[in-house]
Design an enzyme around this catalytic site. Structure first.
Site, short mmCIF file in Angstrom:
data_model
loop_
_atom_site.label_atom_id
_atom_site.label_comp_id
_atom_site.label_asym_id
_atom_site.label_seq_id
_atom_site.Cartn_x
_atom_site.Cartn_y
_atom_site.Cartn_z
N HIS A 36 10.39 -0.15 10.50
CA HIS A 36 9.81 0.25 11.40
C HIS A 36 10.69 0.87 12.76
CE1 HIS A 36 5.00 0.94 10.32
NE2 HIS A 36 6.39 1.39 9.16
N SER A 64 0.85 -1.37 0.24
CA SER A 64 -0.19 -0.38 0.66
C SER A 64 0.87 1.13 -0.05
CB SER A 64 -1.12 0.27 1.31
OG SER A 64 -0.15 0.48 2.51
N GLU A 65 2.35 0.68 0.11
CA GLU A 65 3.17 1.31 0.02
C GLU A 65 3.81 2.39 -0.62
OE1 GLU A 65 3.93 3.15 5.09
OE2 GLU A 65 4.62 1.58 4.56
ZN ZN Z 1 5.11 2.42 7.13
#
Ligand code: ZN
Length: 218
Positions: free
Chosen positions: A94, A72-73
């Protein structure tokens, strides 16, 4: 390493190191000037199969129908490839300590460790926008004009490289550096290197001591 095998391997390394958890993060590399290979949405990047990776155009649109949905990114990756011809791979993770700085909106001052100055360079904090949106992609694209390593406000981090190896190294170095910065704060704060020394190290970076410098604006 063959591109698909490389994405599988570096996804595994990020997961083992704790830089991603669950289905967090995504990786990509440039197969050709206008063709990308990107990790899929919704699965752990620590346990990828080579057949799960999605080939896209330079806008992040899948080139063919398949069982796996592209991350999705992907737009955030695609914008960087379009604007930075020198970038061959991108790692988004992350990492907990670096992401804590991004969540606290505290910049990481690189001029305290030589490795950070040479390998990472300045680390902009990209203003927050909803993950996966065109807004975030545009903000990342702007910040990536002058940087190899970026913090995403209240979200995570992005590392660029001419190769996947280099992008992954930057993500690891970023997290190490964030840990050192955190410990140094507990001890009263890191002392900045002299301006002369920072200039010397920046010159090493510009000479390509750690990957090509960012492409000129244009
Ligand atoms: Zn992310």
């Amino acid at each position: 390493m063959e591109p698909r095998a490389a994405l599988v391997e570096y996804g595994r390394r990020l997961y083992e190191r704790g830089l991603i958890g669950g289905s967090e993060g995504n990786l990509s590399l440039r197969l050709a000037p206008d063709r990308l290979l990107v990790t899929p949405a919704g699965v752990s990047k620590g346990f990828l199969g080579a057949d799960m990776l999605v080939e896209t155009d330079l806008f992040g649109r899948a080139l063919r129908e398949g069982p796996w949905r592209v991350s999705s990114e992907v737009r955030m990756h695609a914008v960087v490839y379009a604007r930075r011809p020198d970038v061959g791979a991108i790692v988004h993770a992350h990492p907990p300590v670096a992401t804590a700085f991004a969540a606290a909106r505290l910049p990481l001052e690189v001029a305290v460790l030589p490795e950070a100055v040479v390998a990472l360079g300045p680390i902009p904090i990209v203003p927050y926008a909803t993950p996966g949106t065109e807004e975030l992609a545009a903000r990342v694209g702007d910040a990536a004009q002058d940087a190899q390593t970026l913090l995403l406000e209240n979200h995570g981090a992005l590392a660029l490289g001419d190769s996947l190896e280099r992008a992954w190294q930057r993500m690891e170095i970023l997290e190490q550096f964030a840990k050192v910065t955190l410990h140094a704060r507990a001890l009263g704060g890191a002392r900045r290197l002299s301006d002369d020394e920072v200039e010397r190290l920046a010159a090493l970076r510009a000479k390509g001591a750690y990957g090509p410098p960012p492409a000129p604006r244009g």
